[in-house]
Design a protein around this motif. Structure first.
Motif, PDB file in Angstrom:
ATOM      1  N   THR A  95       0.799  -1.209   0.000  1.00 23.50           N
ATOM      2  CA  THR A  95       0.000   0.000   0.000  1.00 23.50           C
ATOM      3  C   THR A  95       0.835   1.264   0.000  1.00 23.50           C
ATOM      4  O   THR A  95       0.283   2.351  -0.060  1.00 23.50           O
ATOM      5  N   GLU A  96       2.141   1.130   0.054  1.00 18.00           N
ATOM      6  CA  GLU A  96       2.938   2.351   0.052  1.00 18.00           C
ATOM      7  C   GLU A  96       2.984   2.903  -1.359  1.00 18.00           C
ATOM      8  O   GLU A  96       2.724   2.213  -2.346  1.00 18.00           O
ATOM      9  N   ALA A  97       3.307   4.183  -1.450  1.00 22.37           N
ATOM     10  CA  ALA A  97       3.419   4.847  -2.734  1.00 22.37           C
ATOM     11  C   ALA A  97       4.878   5.098  -3.043  1.00 22.37           C
ATOM     12  O   ALA A  97       5.697   5.310  -2.151  1.00 22.37           O
ATOM     13  N   PHE A  98       5.195   5.060  -4.322  1.00 19.46           N
ATOM     14  CA  PHE A  98       6.549   5.339  -4.783  1.00 19.46           C
ATOM     15  C   PHE A  98       6.505   6.613  -5.606  1.00 19.46           C
ATOM     16  O   PHE A  98       5.594   6.808  -6.414  1.00 19.46           O
ATOM     17  N   PHE A  99       7.481   7.448  -5.384  1.00 22.75           N
ATOM     18  CA  PHE A  99       7.462   8.771  -5.978  1.00 22.75           C
ATOM     19  C   PHE A  99       8.595   8.980  -6.958  1.00 22.75           C
ATOM     20  O   PHE A  99       9.709   8.466  -6.766  1.00 22.75           O
ATOM     21  N   GLY A 100       8.292   9.748  -7.981  1.00 22.88           N
ATOM     22  CA  GLY A 100       9.344  10.239  -8.839  1.00 22.88           C
ATOM     23  C   GLY A 100      10.166  11.280  -8.108  1.00 22.88           C
ATOM     24  O   GLY A 100       9.835  11.682  -6.991  1.00 22.88           O
ATOM     25  N   GLN A 160       0.622   6.362   6.859  1.00 24.01           N
ATOM     26  CA  GLN A 160       2.015   6.210   6.451  1.00 24.01           C
ATOM     27  C   GLN A 160       2.777   7.501   6.719  1.00 24.01           C
ATOM     28  O   GLN A 160       2.202   8.589   6.697  1.00 24.01           O
ATOM     29  N   TRP A 161       4.049   7.348   6.923  1.00 25.23           N
ATOM     30  CA  TRP A 161       4.930   8.498   7.077  1.00 25.23           C
ATOM     31  C   TRP A 161       5.957   8.487   5.957  1.00 25.23           C
ATOM     32  O   TRP A 161       6.516   7.436   5.612  1.00 25.23           O
ATOM     33  N   TYR A 162       6.173   9.680   5.416  1.00 24.55           N
ATOM     34  CA  TYR A 162       7.126   9.849   4.337  1.00 24.55           C
ATOM     35  C   TYR A 162       8.116  10.946   4.696  1.00 24.55           C
ATOM     36  O   TYR A 162       7.824  11.853   5.475  1.00 24.55           O
ATOM     37  N   ARG A 163       9.261  10.857   4.053  1.00 22.01           N
ATOM     38  CA  ARG A 163      10.301  11.861   4.244  1.00 22.01           C
ATOM     39  C   ARG A 163      10.596  12.498   2.893  1.00 22.01           C
ATOM     40  O   ARG A 163      10.600  11.823   1.863  1.00 22.01           O
ATOM     41  N   GLN A 164      10.856  13.806   2.904  1.00 25.30           N
ATOM     42  CA  GLN A 164      11.208  14.502   1.685  1.00 25.30           C
ATOM     43  C   GLN A 164      12.410  15.394   1.950  1.00 25.30           C
ATOM     44  O   GLN A 164      12.321  16.326   2.761  1.00 25.30           O
ATOM     45  N   LEU A 213       9.442  11.927  -2.515  1.00 25.61           N
ATOM     46  CA  LEU A 213       9.209  11.412  -1.170  1.00 25.61           C
ATOM     47  C   LEU A 213       9.671   9.977  -1.045  1.00 25.61           C
ATOM     48  O   LEU A 213       9.591   9.202  -1.988  1.00 25.61           O
ATOM     49  N   VAL A 214      10.103   9.651   0.145  1.00 23.38           N
ATOM     50  CA  VAL A 214      10.546   8.299   0.443  1.00 23.38           C
ATOM     51  C   VAL A 214       9.684   7.742   1.573  1.00 23.38           C
ATOM     52  O   VAL A 214       9.497   8.406   2.599  1.00 23.38           O
ATOM     53  N   HIS A 215       9.194   6.552   1.369  1.00 25.06           N
ATOM     54  CA  HIS A 215       8.360   5.907   2.376  1.00 25.06           C
ATOM     55  C   HIS A 215       9.199   5.496   3.584  1.00 25.06           C
ATOM     56  O   HIS A 215      10.274   4.923   3.437  1.00 25.06           O
ATOM     57  N   LEU A 216       8.694   5.822   4.767  1.00 22.92           N
ATOM     58  CA  LEU A 216       9.407   5.469   5.998  1.00 22.92           C
ATOM     59  C   LEU A 216       8.764   4.281   6.688  1.00 22.92           C
ATOM     60  O   LEU A 216       9.434   3.299   7.017  1.00 22.92           O
ATOM     61  N   ILE A 217       7.491   4.394   6.952  1.00 22.12           N
ATOM     62  CA  ILE A 217       6.847   3.374   7.770  1.00 22.12           C
ATOM     63  C   ILE A 217       5.332   3.443   7.585  1.00 22.12           C
ATOM     64  O   ILE A 217       4.781   4.513   7.329  1.00 22.12           O
ATOM     65  N   LEU A 218       4.699   2.305   7.683  1.00 23.06           N
ATOM     66  CA  LEU A 218       3.240   2.215   7.570  1.00 23.06           C
ATOM     67  C   LEU A 218       2.706   1.569   8.841  1.00 23.06           C
ATOM     68  O   LEU A 218       3.260   0.570   9.298  1.00 23.06           O
ATOM     69  N   ILE A 219       1.656   2.127   9.375  1.00 26.56           N
ATOM     70  CA  ILE A 219       1.003   1.528  10.530  1.00 26.56           C
ATOM     71  C   ILE A 219      -0.464   1.301  10.178  1.00 26.56           C
ATOM     72  O   ILE A 219      -1.126   2.177   9.613  1.00 26.56           O
ATOM     73  N   ARG A 220      -0.936   0.106  10.439  1.00 21.69           N
ATOM     74  CA  ARG A 220      -2.307  -0.243  10.085  1.00 21.69           C
ATOM     75  C   ARG A 220      -3.262   0.212  11.184  1.00 21.69           C
ATOM     76  O   ARG A 220      -2.875   0.415  12.327  1.00 21.69           O
TER      77      ARG A 220
END
Lengths: 117, 112
Positions: A104-109, B33-37, B43-50
């Protein structure tokens, strides 16, 4: 993780011209891609959802004739900013999700910095 | 559209300190979800919590979720200068065809 490639990373164009931004999923097929816009020091605002083989779905307030989206294949979506004006200057980011319950995560350009002069 | 607020909007700390960022959202969720930029980047995915989880760890990251309060927090322990970035929470369902909606973000500056 999956890779999404966006090109170009930076573009400067003259007011009134059009700019095309490409977004490719490199190692997976993306039936849906998403285009976001980000102003300095602000969050990502969803512009539109790009659907392979069909028309894009635009968020309220986003001009579909201004921001043309084409998703002709399962790995490529393009955003064309038509008749660009200085107020269109922004950071544009595409994204795709690989799908499935566990993915379910998204991938970004990498994003495209558009400057209209 | 945006899902909610993050606070603080900006956070400045010294290396080695912990950084806590909070996120609130408005609708019911399947996951958060948490992302870092990094500045000027994607953006880069850090962690997902359900939604049925209350806490999750990944390395120096700890995320909590309180669905009754519609809020989440991201804790970065023993911060490093390389942690300097903007952090966003995002919500969305499990379908690949649905976009993530992002909070306003917290800009973290870690000085050495």
């Amino acid at each position: 993780g999956a890779v999404v490639s966006q090109h170009p990373s930076r573009v400067i164009c003259k007011s009134g011209t059009s700019v095309k931004i490409e977004c490719r999923s490199l190692d997976f097929q993306a039936t849906t891609m998403f285009w976001y816009r980000q102003f300095p020091k602000q969050s990502l605002m969803l512009m539109a959802t790009s659907n392979e083989g069909s028309k894009a779905t635009y968020e309220q307030g986003v001009e579909k004739d201004k921001f043309l989206i084409n998703h002709a294949s399962l790995t490529l979506s393009t955003l064309t900013v038509t008749s660009a004006h200085p107020e269109d200057s922004s950071f544009y980011i595409c994204s795709a999700r690989t799908g499935g319950v566990m993915n379910t995560e998204a991938f970004f350009g990498q994003g495209t910095r558009l400057t209209v002069v | 559209s945006q899902q909610g607020e993050e606070d603080p909007q900006a956070l400045s700390i010294q290396e080695g300190e912990n950084a806590t960022m909070n996120c609130s959202y408005k609708t019911s969720i399947n996951n958060l979800q948490w992302y870092r930029q990094n500045s000027g980047r994607g953006l880069v995915h850090l962690i997902l919590i359900r939604s049925n989880e209350r806490e999750k760890h990944s390395g120096r990251l700890r995320v909590t979720l309180d669905t009754s309060k519609k809020s989440s927090s991201l804790l970065i322990t023993a911060s490093r200068a390389a942690d300097t970035a903007s952090y966003f929470c995002a919500t969305g369902d499990n379908q690949a065809g649905t976009a993530l909606i992002f909070g306003k973000g917290t800009t973290l500056s870690v000085s050495s």
